[in-house]
Write a protein that holds these residues in place. Structure first.
Motif, PDB file in Angstrom:
ATOM      1  N   ALA A   1      39.628   1.257  50.339  1.00 52.70           N
ATOM      2  CA  ALA A   1      38.879   0.567  49.284  1.00 52.70           C
ATOM      3  C   ALA A   1      39.707   0.452  48.010  1.00 52.70           C
ATOM      4  O   ALA A   1      39.677  -0.589  47.329  1.00 52.70           O
ATOM      5  CB  ALA A   1      37.561   1.300  49.005  1.00 52.70           C
TER       6      ALA A   1
ATOM      7  N   ALA B   1      40.906  -2.970  46.297  1.00 56.45           N
ATOM      8  CA  ALA B   1      40.554  -3.218  44.893  1.00 56.45           C
ATOM      9  C   ALA B   1      41.800  -3.527  44.070  1.00 56.45           C
ATOM     10  O   ALA B   1      41.786  -4.433  43.223  1.00 56.45           O
ATOM     11  CB  ALA B   1      39.821  -2.003  44.316  1.00 56.45           C
TER      12      ALA B   1
ATOM     13  N   LYS C   1      41.649  -5.220  40.498  1.00 53.88           N
ATOM     14  CA  LYS C   1      41.004  -4.194  39.672  1.00 53.88           C
ATOM     15  C   LYS C   1      42.047  -3.331  38.971  1.00 53.88           C
ATOM     16  O   LYS C   1      43.106  -3.060  39.520  1.00 53.88           O
ATOM     17  CB  LYS C   1      40.102  -3.286  40.521  1.00 53.88           C
TER      18      LYS C   1
ATOM     19  N   GLN D   1      36.962   3.220  36.751  1.00 55.10           N
ATOM     20  CA  GLN D   1      37.002   2.182  37.793  1.00 55.10           C
ATOM     21  C   GLN D   1      37.153   2.815  39.173  1.00 55.10           C
ATOM     22  O   GLN D   1      36.485   2.431  40.122  1.00 55.10           O
ATOM     23  CB  GLN D   1      38.153   1.215  37.530  1.00 55.10           C
TER      24      GLN D   1
ATOM     25  N   ILE E   1      34.446   2.730  42.323  1.00 51.59           N
ATOM     26  CA  ILE E   1      34.814   2.307  43.682  1.00 51.59           C
ATOM     27  C   ILE E   1      34.460   3.406  44.678  1.00 51.59           C
ATOM     28  O   ILE E   1      33.911   3.140  45.748  1.00 51.59           O
ATOM     29  CB  ILE E   1      36.311   1.956  43.754  1.00 51.59           C
TER      30      ILE E   1
ATOM     31  N   GLN F   1      30.683   3.640  45.269  1.00 54.95           N
ATOM     32  CA  GLN F   1      30.208   2.525  46.099  1.00 54.95           C
ATOM     33  C   GLN F   1      30.645   2.696  47.549  1.00 54.95           C
ATOM     34  O   GLN F   1      29.864   2.462  48.469  1.00 54.95           O
ATOM     35  CB  GLN F   1      30.721   1.198  45.546  1.00 54.95           C
ATOM     36  N   THR F   2      31.877   3.099  47.736  1.00 55.64           N
ATOM     37  CA  THR F   2      32.455   3.216  49.076  1.00 55.64           C
ATOM     38  C   THR F   2      31.874   4.399  49.841  1.00 55.64           C
ATOM     39  O   THR F   2      31.651   4.316  51.047  1.00 55.64           O
ATOM     40  CB  THR F   2      33.989   3.365  48.985  1.00 55.64           C
TER      41      THR F   2
END
Length: 136
Positions: free
Chosen positions: A47, A51, A57, A64, A68, A71-72
């Motif tokens: 991920a 990103a 990103k 940040q 990630i 979310q992952t």
């Protein structure tokens, strides 16, 4: 300058904010590896690569990376827990140890593949890895 043609050849869209992902990505990987195992760490690594290289990103920001990760790895980590984990002494030590182990193995740069003790470095050598594996 060669990245765009390689990206097109490998069918990988490239949009980068910075050339090299920062140290915090390594710390995030090792924090998750220690807390949740190799499978979760690999999922996060993929991920973060996506990103950074494809989505553009800015992974220079701990926030940040934590977003990630949350979310992952939903249900396994939180943004706040990741921020603390990335900045922890344990994650720093694990990252340093991982870098030292890579150096000891002869790794230089990314991507590096070690197959049957042979080192293949660079995306332009992926065909060699595939051929090595094919020939056994």
């Amino acid at each position: 300058e060669n990245l765009t043609p390689y990206g097109a050849l490998m069918q990988v869209p490239l949009q980068m904010n910075m050339m090299i992902p920062p140290t915090h990505c390594g710390r995030a990987f090792w924090h998750v590896h220690a807390a949740h195992g190799a499978e979760a760490a690999e999922k996060l690594a993929r991920a973060m690569y996506r990103a950074h290289w494809s989505d553009g990103k800015d992974l220079g920001q701990v926030e940040q990376i934590a977003q990630i990760a949350a979310q992952t790895l939903a249900g396994q980590v939180t943004e706040e827990g990741m921020k603390a984990g990335i900045m922890s002494a344990q994650a720093k030590k694990l990252h340093v140890d991982g870098v030292q182990a890579s150096i000891a193995a002869g790794v230089w740069g990314s991507p590096t593949f070690i197959v049957d003790g042979e080192i293949f470095w660079g995306v332009d050598r992926l065909w060699m890895v595939e051929e090595w594996l094919r020939q056994g």
